[in-house]
Design an enzyme around this catalytic site. Sequence first.
Site, PDB file in Angstrom:
ATOM      1  N   ALA A  32       0.871  -1.185   0.000  1.00 25.52           N
ATOM      2  CA  ALA A  32       0.000   0.000   0.000  1.00 25.52           C
ATOM      3  C   ALA A  32       0.905   1.231   0.000  1.00 25.52           C
ATOM      4  CB  ALA A  32      -0.977   0.002   1.179  1.00 25.52           C
ATOM      5  N   HIS A  34       3.035   4.575  -0.505  1.00 29.38           N
ATOM      6  CA  HIS A  34       2.702   5.997  -0.608  1.00 29.38           C
ATOM      7  C   HIS A  34       4.005   6.796  -0.650  1.00 29.38           C
ATOM      8  CE1 HIS A  34       3.716   5.969   3.621  1.00 29.38           C
ATOM      9  NE2 HIS A  34       2.734   5.127   3.897  1.00 29.38           N
ATOM     10  N   HIS A  37       6.920   5.725   1.623  1.00 29.05           N
ATOM     11  CA  HIS A  37       7.719   4.603   1.115  1.00 29.05           C
ATOM     12  C   HIS A  37       8.601   5.063  -0.055  1.00 29.05           C
ATOM     13  CE1 HIS A  37       3.985   2.392   2.608  1.00 29.05           C
ATOM     14  NE2 HIS A  37       4.933   1.829   3.317  1.00 29.05           N
ATOM     15  N   GLY A 147      11.808   4.258   8.045  1.00 32.91           N
ATOM     16  CA  GLY A 147      11.238   5.579   8.291  1.00 32.91           C
ATOM     17  C   GLY A 147      11.212   5.914   9.775  1.00 32.91           C
ATOM     18  N   MET A 148      11.448   7.185  10.077  1.00 35.46           N
ATOM     19  CA  MET A 148      11.347   7.636  11.468  1.00 35.46           C
ATOM     20  C   MET A 148       9.892   7.704  11.912  1.00 35.46           C
ATOM     21  SD  MET A 148      14.406  10.433  11.395  1.00 35.46           S
ATOM     22  CE  MET A 148      14.291  11.032  13.062  1.00 35.46           C
ATOM     23  N   VAL A 176       7.553  11.598   6.095  1.00 32.90           N
ATOM     24  CA  VAL A 176       6.882  12.367   5.039  1.00 32.90           C
ATOM     25  C   VAL A 176       5.446  12.629   5.491  1.00 32.90           C
ATOM     26  CG1 VAL A 176       6.131  12.365   2.628  1.00 32.90           C
ATOM     27  CG2 VAL A 176       8.332  11.347   3.253  1.00 32.90           C
ATOM     28  N   LEU A 184       2.030  10.433   6.591  1.00 34.32           N
ATOM     29  CA  LEU A 184       1.484   9.451   5.651  1.00 34.32           C
ATOM     30  C   LEU A 184       1.570   8.059   6.259  1.00 34.32           C
ATOM     31  CD1 LEU A 184       2.899  10.570   2.184  1.00 34.32           C
ATOM     32  CD2 LEU A 184       0.747  11.162   3.274  1.00 34.32           C
ATOM     33  N   ARG A 187      -2.405   3.067   6.717  1.00 36.51           N
ATOM     34  CA  ARG A 187      -3.657   2.958   7.482  1.00 36.51           C
ATOM     35  C   ARG A 187      -4.522   4.222   7.380  1.00 36.51           C
ATOM     36  NH1 ARG A 187      -0.307  -0.384  11.157  1.00 36.51           N
ATOM     37  NH2 ARG A 187      -1.297  -2.429  11.271  1.00 36.51           N
TER      38      ARG A 187
HETATM   39  P1  AMP Z   1       5.084  -0.060   6.412  1.00 33.59           P
HETATM   40  O1  AMP Z   1       4.734  -0.444   5.007  1.00 33.59           O
HETATM   41  O2  AMP Z   1       4.043   0.773   7.074  1.00 33.59           O
HETATM   42  O3  AMP Z   1       5.542  -1.235   7.240  1.00 33.59           O
HETATM   43  O4  AMP Z   1       6.338   0.902   6.305  1.00 33.59           O
HETATM   44  C1  AMP Z   1       7.496   0.509   5.620  1.00 33.59           C
HETATM   45  C2  AMP Z   1       8.582   1.525   5.877  1.00 33.59           C
HETATM   46  O5  AMP Z   1       8.157   2.802   5.418  1.00 33.59           O
HETATM   47  C3  AMP Z   1       8.908   1.687   7.376  1.00 33.59           C
HETATM   48  O6  AMP Z   1      10.312   1.843   7.525  1.00 33.59           O
HETATM   49  C4  AMP Z   1       8.171   2.941   7.732  1.00 33.59           C
HETATM   50  O7  AMP Z   1       8.729   3.634   8.832  1.00 33.59           O
HETATM   51  C5  AMP Z   1       8.305   3.738   6.448  1.00 33.59           C
HETATM   52  N1  AMP Z   1       7.265   4.764   6.394  1.00 33.59           N
HETATM   53  C6  AMP Z   1       5.933   4.584   6.516  1.00 33.59           C
HETATM   54  N2  AMP Z   1       5.289   5.782   6.487  1.00 33.59           N
HETATM   55  C7  AMP Z   1       6.244   6.719   6.358  1.00 33.59           C
HETATM   56  C8  AMP Z   1       6.239   8.142   6.277  1.00 33.59           C
HETATM   57  N3  AMP Z   1       5.116   8.844   6.326  1.00 33.59           N
HETATM   58  N4  AMP Z   1       7.416   8.793   6.136  1.00 33.59           N
HETATM   59  C9  AMP Z   1       8.588   8.093   6.087  1.00 33.59           C
HETATM   60  N5  AMP Z   1       8.662   6.754   6.165  1.00 33.59           N
HETATM   61  C10 AMP Z   1       7.512   6.069   6.293  1.00 33.59           C
END
Ligand code: AMP
Length: 283
Positions: A32, A34, A37, A147-148, A176, A184, A187
Amino acid sequence: MKVIKNASQMQKIALKHIRDGDEIGLVPTMGALHEGHISLIAKSVKNDDITIVSIFINPVQFGPNEDYLKYPRPAKKDKEICKKNHVDYVFMPSVNDMLPADHKTFVEVKTLQDILCGSFRINHFRGVATVVAKLFNISCADRAYFGMKDFQQLRIIEKMGKDLNFKTKIIPCSIVRERNGLALSSRNSYLSAEGKKRSLNISKTLKEAVEDFKRKDLNFVRKTVVNKLKKIPGSEIDYTEIVNFDDLSPADKNTKKAVFAVAVWIGKIRLIDNIVMIKDKGR
Ligand code: AMP
């Protein structure tokens, strides 16, 4: 761009790249995709010869009453985004391939896994660390991008990498946000228009805390945030914690650089956000 669905095939390909002298970057995701990512992908594409994006909705990081089954799975769109952003390999393993029924080995990062989100999502970080360790081995990555946004996850993976001597260097990436401040997240698609409007108050409140932290004491900063979050209609707070930036230990009056981390329910949707706070010089 190639789509690889099998872990041993992915590892073989990665090992061949290593033998050829390529440096590999890994961006672990649950799909998903965005702009958050995409910012991680862009860093890898810039730094590394080869970029692997993994898309795996990891069942062992979800609790029994969490959203594993309804987590968005727009596979076709995700592949298009990866292609457009110059990804070399999308690694999309099946659950059975990553975690077969006889899987017995788990990675735990003691203490760090039990605080903040870990005290509400039991076994969540054990599930994350286990799968990320596998992804590091499968991808043979020189660098991995986190991501932080998931600040606790970032610190846990860094600790795991250090403790278990992974060669993979962890690259932290800034959060971001939408122009209105909302961080972002995959969810966010669960949020109604009204829910989204309400959730904007989370990032707004954290931003205001950054200013307070420069001059005011911790209790004041925390209480102000709690009061503001409580005023959001339909909100329920899981936690609001000010922790040290480096190791997530509780902040105290000597803390110069902190993270304010929160998890807040807006109706039935649980959102996490955080912000880095720095003391004014001389304080
Ligand atoms: P996820 O798909 O939610 O498991 O996230 C995958 C990676 O993308 C993780 O390292 C997250 O911290 C990073 N990530 C998710 N949302 C953001 C965001 N808004 N800004 C920066 N990194 C993100």
